[in-house]
Scaffold this active site. Structure first.
Site, PDB file in Angstrom:
ATOM      1  N   LYS A  58     -32.932  17.597 -44.739  1.00 18.47           N
ATOM      2  CA  LYS A  58     -33.996  17.736 -43.748  1.00 18.47           C
ATOM      3  C   LYS A  58     -33.506  18.450 -42.504  1.00 18.47           C
ATOM      4  CE  LYS A  58     -36.173  15.810 -46.829  1.00 18.47           C
ATOM      5  NZ  LYS A  58     -35.015  15.956 -47.718  1.00 18.47           N
ATOM      6  N   GLY A 192     -37.058  20.932 -59.377  1.00 14.06           N
ATOM      7  CA  GLY A 192     -37.425  19.647 -58.825  1.00 14.06           C
ATOM      8  C   GLY A 192     -37.302  19.648 -57.312  1.00 14.06           C
ATOM      9  N   GLU A 213     -36.570  27.190 -64.629  1.00  9.18           N
ATOM     10  CA  GLU A 213     -37.053  25.866 -64.999  1.00  9.18           C
ATOM     11  C   GLU A 213     -37.300  25.806 -66.496  1.00  9.18           C
ATOM     12  OE1 GLU A 213     -38.024  22.391 -65.658  1.00  9.18           O
ATOM     13  OE2 GLU A 213     -37.713  22.725 -63.502  1.00  9.18           O
ATOM     14  N   VAL A 247     -31.611  27.975 -70.897  1.00 11.38           N
ATOM     15  CA  VAL A 247     -30.353  28.464 -70.328  1.00 11.38           C
ATOM     16  C   VAL A 247     -29.270  28.489 -71.394  1.00 11.38           C
ATOM     17  CG1 VAL A 247     -28.546  28.007 -68.621  1.00 11.38           C
ATOM     18  CG2 VAL A 247     -30.950  27.657 -68.017  1.00 11.38           C
ATOM     19  N   SER A 279     -29.780  21.729 -60.287  1.00 13.13           N
ATOM     20  CA  SER A 279     -30.521  20.540 -59.838  1.00 13.13           C
ATOM     21  C   SER A 279     -31.413  20.070 -60.979  1.00 13.13           C
ATOM     22  CB  SER A 279     -31.341  20.851 -58.588  1.00 13.13           C
ATOM     23  OG  SER A 279     -32.213  21.951 -58.801  1.00 13.13           O
ATOM     24  N   HIS A 454     -59.611  13.290 -33.288  1.00  9.82           N
ATOM     25  CA  HIS A 454     -60.015  14.696 -33.380  1.00  9.82           C
ATOM     26  C   HIS A 454     -59.428  15.469 -32.203  1.00  9.82           C
ATOM     27  CE1 HIS A 454     -62.467  18.250 -34.113  1.00  9.82           C
ATOM     28  NE2 HIS A 454     -62.710  18.255 -32.810  1.00  9.82           N
TER      29      HIS A 454
END
Length: 475
Positions: A58, A192, A213, A247, A279, A454
């Site tokens: 993050k 993911g 993927e 793969v 991943s 609002h």
């Protein structure tokens, strides 16, 4: 000399440190064992989440988003910025600071709540009278005993067979968080949460990103409508996503990584990249626990077998978080940790798996709780659906981010909320209202009749709830 505790927690991640603190608050004499180390070799409790998962990712997402806004969105606000550049080393250093602050915060909470902390790897020695002997292998080796044992050892990144992580060119989530310079070409295997978040970080900073993927659909666990909207947004941002690939051989050299694969049409392809992030999920971490000496049962995945209350097959031994069944989510581990501590105290700890929220912190953010529309159809549940786009939300327009929508799914007869799915700005925050509503068995009408501020993004939640019954307040 052996030290005796009422409760010993093995693992200091979200499930472990929360369990230890809650048990101490309930009056138990508690120890927590954790082996994570910082760069200086000191303790770094917090597990994967704090050290190489939720928190550092993050931090990088926030830094890269600032960079992206400065380059592409400030001008429309009348802010002229020239010569914007990214100091990757400084970005990584900030991320490391954020991680350390969290590590130190956990150590402070241990001290405040009188939890004895042991820095090292915990493992079973044997069953002892009234409990178990646990070895702590750290700078020194010692043995402690506990009446109740909570295992919260988390999970490890899953590697591709024959392709080990070197954390230089072939990266797990750990290495992906410590890339020293923006790669010209970045490859990811797996679309993911980790793949999409890390792909987003480095794409914003200038990398050419390709995601491979294996599944034929994008974000198969997500509501189909949300997944389609997200795929469209990511593609527009420049992420190249190939689905249904197989793969083959992966070659790693000083020049980079070459991935041989076949695409969905069965055509042979080669992807040459500077860095490759793998991943493809995570595996329960029971390495070194010495489970066999006490007969602790594991399943075919290597996860610890537990019942609905997180009890193992051994009396007085519990397990929580990624090392047991269920979603590998930090907040799920936390809830289980609290519940187990309370069960040990004779209370009725509870975790509702049906109201655990999921979040992907990309742009747009993706968040959901409850069942998807495809799950309801497969289960033969009669339902009503309501949807409202952020494009029609005043706050989203002011933010300059109108991508996505809020979607409500409710029982056709009772109007009980069965699932809420959001793709768009601040979805990670908006989903909490849906979690609370579902926990209290609310109906879509309940949300529709609640006054929302609002202008706010939450008005889109109200409008989606109204739309369940084909109503709207948005004129």
């Amino acid at each position: 000399m052996s030290k005796h505790f009422d409760v010993i927690v093995i693992g200091g991640g979200p499930g472990g440190y929360i369990a230890a603190i809650r048990a101490a608050q309930l009056g138990f004499n508690v120890a927590c064992i954790d082996e994570w180390k910082n760069a200086a070799g000191g303790p770094a409790p917090g597990g994967t989440c704090t050290n190489v998962g939720c928190i550092p990712s993050k931090a990088l997402l926030q830094s890269s988003e600032h960079f992206n806004h400065a380059n592409h969105h400030f001008a429309e606000h009348g802010i002229e910025v020239k010569g914007v550049s990214m100091d990757v080393a400084k970005m990584i250093a900030r991320k490391n600071t954020v991680v350390k602050q969290n590590n130190d915060g956990i150590l402070y909470l241990f001290k405040k709540n009188k939890v004895a902390f042991f820095h090292g790897r915990g493992s079973f020695v044997k069953a002892a009278e009234g409990g178990y002997e646990i070895k702590v292998a750290g700078a020194t080796e010692e043995t402690i005993t506990g009446k109740q044992i909570i295992i919260a050892t988390g999970s490890n990144a899953r590697a591709l067979p024959g392709t080990p992580f070197d954390e230089v060119n072939i990266l797990s989530n750990d290495g992906a968080l410590n890339i020293g310079a923006v790669p010209k070409k970045l490859g990811l295997i797996g679309s993911g949460v980790i793949g999409l978040e890390m792909g987003s970080v480095w794409k914003r900073l200038g990398a050419e990103v390709t995601i491979l993927e294996g599944l034929p659909v994008f974000l198969g666990a997500v509501d189909e409508g949300v997944a389609k909207e997200a795929h469209k947004a990511f593609t527009k941002q420049g992420l190249k996503i190939e689905l249904g690939v197989k793969v083959g051989e992966i070659k790693n050299s000083k020049k980079g990584v070459s991935v041989a694969y076949t695409n969905a049409k069965g055509e042979a392809q080669t992807l040459d990249v500077d860095k490759l992030i793998i991943s493809i999920g995570r595996v329960p971490n029971t390495i070194g626990l010495n489970t066999e000496v006490v007969g602790l049962a594991l399943d075919e995945r290597g996860a610890i077998v537990v019942d609905a209350d997180c009890k193992t097959n051994l009396p007085g031994v519990w397990a929580v978080g990624d090392v047991v069944r269920g979603p590998m989510l930090a907040h799920k581990a936390e809830e289980e940790g609290v519940a187990v501590a309370e069960r040990i105290a004779g209370q009725h700890g509870h975790v509702n798996f049906n109201t655990i929220p999921w979040v992907i912190y990309t742009s747009p953010e993706i968040a959901w709780v409850g069942r998807t529309e495809q799950q309801l159809k497969a289960d033969g549940v009669a339902y009503k659906a309501g949807q409202f786009p952020f494009l029609a939300n005043g706050r989203a327009r002011a933010l300059g981010d109108t991508t996505g929508f809020v979607k409500f799914l409710a029982d056709a007869t009772t109007d009980e909320i069965l699932g809420v799915h959001i793709v768009g700005p601040q979805a990670s925050e908006l989903i909490s209202e849906a979690v609370v509503a579902m926990e209290f068995k609310a109906s879509a009408e309940d949300i529709a009749r609640i006054c929302h501020a609002h202008p706010s993004l939450s008005e889109a939640t109200k409008e989606a709830a109204l739309a369940v019954d084909k109503r709207t307040l948005n004129f």
